[in-house]
Scaffold this motif. Structure first.
Motif, PDB file in Angstrom:
ATOM      1  N   ALA A 204      30.152 174.814  -1.951  1.00  0.00           N
ATOM      2  CA  ALA A 204      29.585 174.774  -0.583  1.00  0.00           C
ATOM      3  C   ALA A 204      28.120 174.312  -0.549  1.00  0.00           C
ATOM      4  O   ALA A 204      27.276 175.040  -1.365  1.00  0.00           O
ATOM      5  CB  ALA A 204      29.642 176.035   0.162  1.00  0.00           C
ATOM      6  N   PRO A 205      27.678 173.470   0.435  1.00  0.00           N
ATOM      7  CA  PRO A 205      26.232 173.116   0.118  1.00  0.00           C
ATOM      8  C   PRO A 205      25.251 174.330   0.569  1.00  0.00           C
ATOM      9  O   PRO A 205      24.233 174.350   0.133  1.00  0.00           O
ATOM     10  CB  PRO A 205      26.130 172.041   1.383  1.00  0.00           C
ATOM     11  N   SER A 206      25.781 175.333   1.191  1.00  0.00           N
ATOM     12  CA  SER A 206      24.965 176.426   1.483  1.00  0.00           C
ATOM     13  C   SER A 206      24.803 177.230   0.268  1.00  0.00           C
ATOM     14  O   SER A 206      23.840 178.113   0.290  1.00  0.00           O
ATOM     15  CB  SER A 206      25.787 177.273   2.558  1.00  0.00           C
ATOM     16  N   ARG A 207      25.571 177.114  -1.088  1.00  0.00           N
ATOM     17  CA  ARG A 207      25.103 177.923  -2.043  1.00  0.00           C
ATOM     18  C   ARG A 207      24.140 176.915  -2.966  1.00  0.00           C
ATOM     19  O   ARG A 207      23.786 177.661  -3.987  1.00  0.00           O
ATOM     20  CB  ARG A 207      26.560 177.997  -2.898  1.00  0.00           C
ATOM     21  N   LEU A 208      23.822 176.018  -2.658  1.00  0.00           N
ATOM     22  CA  LEU A 208      22.800 175.135  -3.464  1.00  0.00           C
ATOM     23  C   LEU A 208      21.493 175.781  -3.305  1.00  0.00           C
ATOM     24  O   LEU A 208      21.133 176.129  -2.480  1.00  0.00           O
ATOM     25  CB  LEU A 208      22.833 173.747  -3.088  1.00  0.00           C
ATOM     26  N   ILE A 209      20.884 175.526  -4.648  1.00  0.00           N
ATOM     27  CA  ILE A 209      19.166 176.024  -4.713  1.00  0.00           C
ATOM     28  C   ILE A 209      18.307 174.631  -4.933  1.00  0.00           C
ATOM     29  O   ILE A 209      18.838 173.663  -5.374  1.00  0.00           O
ATOM     30  CB  ILE A 209      18.893 176.731  -5.865  1.00  0.00           C
ATOM     31  N   CYS A 227       4.944 182.200  -2.336  1.00  0.00           N
ATOM     32  CA  CYS A 227       3.876 182.614  -2.718  1.00  0.00           C
ATOM     33  C   CYS A 227       3.757 182.769  -4.101  1.00  0.00           C
ATOM     34  O   CYS A 227       2.609 183.144  -4.584  1.00  0.00           O
ATOM     35  CB  CYS A 227       3.519 183.950  -1.916  1.00  0.00           C
ATOM     36  N   ARG A 228       4.709 182.422  -4.898  1.00  0.00           N
ATOM     37  CA  ARG A 228       4.754 182.401  -6.087  1.00  0.00           C
ATOM     38  C   ARG A 228       3.976 181.261  -7.002  1.00  0.00           C
ATOM     39  O   ARG A 228       3.815 180.210  -6.337  1.00  0.00           O
ATOM     40  CB  ARG A 228       6.239 182.579  -6.748  1.00  0.00           C
ATOM     41  N   LYS A 229       3.575 181.859  -8.137  1.00  0.00           N
ATOM     42  CA  LYS A 229       2.433 180.597  -9.043  1.00  0.00           C
ATOM     43  C   LYS A 229       3.356 179.780  -9.886  1.00  0.00           C
ATOM     44  O   LYS A 229       2.989 178.752 -10.199  1.00  0.00           O
ATOM     45  CB  LYS A 229       1.519 181.387  -9.606  1.00  0.00           C
ATOM     46  N   ARG A 234      13.018 182.265  -9.593  1.00  0.00           N
ATOM     47  CA  ARG A 234      12.909 183.214  -8.589  1.00  0.00           C
ATOM     48  C   ARG A 234      12.287 182.120  -7.267  1.00  0.00           C
ATOM     49  O   ARG A 234      12.384 182.454  -6.135  1.00  0.00           O
ATOM     50  CB  ARG A 234      11.884 184.330  -8.956  1.00  0.00           C
ATOM     51  N   MET A 235      11.245 181.503  -7.633  1.00  0.00           N
ATOM     52  CA  MET A 235      10.595 180.246  -6.810  1.00  0.00           C
ATOM     53  C   MET A 235      11.496 179.595  -6.274  1.00  0.00           C
ATOM     54  O   MET A 235      11.509 179.360  -4.998  1.00  0.00           O
ATOM     55  CB  MET A 235       9.515 179.594  -7.513  1.00  0.00           C
ATOM     56  N   ALA A 236      12.570 179.005  -6.940  1.00  0.00           N
ATOM     57  CA  ALA A 236      13.524 178.112  -6.286  1.00  0.00           C
ATOM     58  C   ALA A 236      14.431 178.861  -5.325  1.00  0.00           C
ATOM     59  O   ALA A 236      14.653 178.279  -4.049  1.00  0.00           O
ATOM     60  CB  ALA A 236      14.490 177.540  -7.430  1.00  0.00           C
ATOM     61  N   GLN A 237      14.688 180.265  -5.613  1.00  0.00           N
ATOM     62  CA  GLN A 237      15.470 180.949  -4.564  1.00  0.00           C
ATOM     63  C   GLN A 237      14.586 181.201  -3.372  1.00  0.00           C
ATOM     64  O   GLN A 237      15.171 181.255  -2.300  1.00  0.00           O
ATOM     65  CB  GLN A 237      15.993 182.328  -5.277  1.00  0.00           C
ATOM     66  N   GLU A 238      13.458 181.672  -3.468  1.00  0.00           N
ATOM     67  CA  GLU A 238      12.641 182.011  -2.506  1.00  0.00           C
ATOM     68  C   GLU A 238      12.291 180.796  -1.531  1.00  0.00           C
ATOM     69  O   GLU A 238      12.764 180.947  -0.464  1.00  0.00           O
ATOM     70  CB  GLU A 238      11.280 182.612  -3.054  1.00  0.00           C
ATOM     71  N   ILE A 239      12.050 179.712  -1.877  1.00  0.00           N
ATOM     72  CA  ILE A 239      11.896 178.331  -1.051  1.00  0.00           C
ATOM     73  C   ILE A 239      13.383 178.338  -0.540  1.00  0.00           C
ATOM     74  O   ILE A 239      13.287 178.011   0.959  1.00  0.00           O
ATOM     75  CB  ILE A 239      11.611 177.136  -2.057  1.00  0.00           C
TER      76      ILE A 239
END
Length: 295
Positions: A204-209, A227-229, A234-239
């Protein structure tokens, strides 16, 4: 996100502004050279794997590879002979990957096809579409690919210490953002829209990162999506989490457009004149700018 009413239409306009010129300046363009999904799938694995470094170098490398694959990458892979391939690609080099690494990749794809019939079936063996995202599936896929027998290429089952073949298959478990793998999945699993291919139907496209490259890291930071550096998983998941609020069913549909602000439109975040004419100027705040003057 209380600014979503303002962000959404601007990102939609950005999405609509994608062009064939952007696609021509992207490794995904090599997949569009083929009409058959079975060829596009194989082309996508190869093109995404070498999508690191400057875009000119990436496109030059892929031209070299695809010139050898002929009219059907799938048929080339099905008949691929590592001994012959090592001779053909003996002078191949893409940054720190060499001809052995390329041949190991081609051999690995052949084994996936022989075991499962397609790369999709091979990947889906470790995927659960009820999970929040593709984290576990990518961990499984990477470990399974790296556990295949590469003796015909390396003379031993696993890559030797002086090979960068494992770099081709990072994993979220190691903290990597897995940009190239996420990009590959975007290409094949998102609906066909003139850019992405829509040839896989089991994810499902909703599951993509979102694939976090240097452009996505920078621009999504300007947009307040992270806000991650460090460009890590974790940055990919946050975005992706922020984008999911805008489009829960297809959160990374804006990835291509946002990335090409940097790749093709030369966005650097430090050119005020360019910022004034940028299509997302109203929501983007590079460091050192006064957002109030542009809104």
């Amino acid at each position: 996100m209380d600014t979503s009413n303002r962000i959404y239409p601007l990102l939609e306009n950005l999405y609509a502004s994608r062009s064939k010129l952007h696609l021509a300046n992207d490794p995904l363009s090599f997949c569009h050279r083929y009409d058959a999904p079975r060829d596009q799938e194989v082309a996508a694995v190869i093109a995404s794997t070498f999508a690191y470094g400057g875009i000119k170098i990436i496109l030059r490398t892929l031209e070299t590879i695809f010139a050898e694959l002929g009219p059907s990458p799938r048929q080339f892979i099905e008949k691929f002979d590592p001994e012959s391939g090592l001779k053909t690609f003996s002078r191949f080099k893409h940054r720190f990957n060499d001809g052995r690494d390329l041949c190991a990749l081609l051999w690995g794809i052949r084994m996936m096809l022989e075991q499962s019939g397609s790369v999709e079936s091979f990947f889906l063996a470790g995927h659960d579409n009820t999970t929040e995202d593709i984290t576990a599936a990518l961990n499984c896929y990477t470990s399974t690919v790296l556990s295949l027998d590469y003796s015909p290429v390396f003379g031993q089952p696993n890559a030797p210490a002086n090979s960068y073949f494992p770099f081709m298959f990072p994993a979220p478990a190691s903290g990597s953002a897995c940009k190239r793998l996420c990009m590959f999945l975007r290409w094949v699993a998102r609906p066909a829209d003139g850019i992405d291919l829509g040839i896989w139907h089991g994810i499902a496209p909703s599951r993509l990162i979102i694939p976090v490259d240097t452009h996505i890291q920078r621009i999504c930071g300007y947009l307040g999506f992270t806000c991650r550096k460090n460009a890590d998983w974790r940055m990919a998941q946050e975005i992706t989490g922020h984008l999911r609020r805008l489009d829960p069913l297809d959160p990374i549909r804006y990835d291509f457009s946002l990335a090409h602000l940097g790749i093709s439109e030369r966005c650097s975040g430090n050119d005020p004149a360019a910022c004034l004419t940028c299509s997302i100027a109203g929501i983007c705040t590079p460091p050192g700018t006064d957002a109030r003057k542009r809104r």
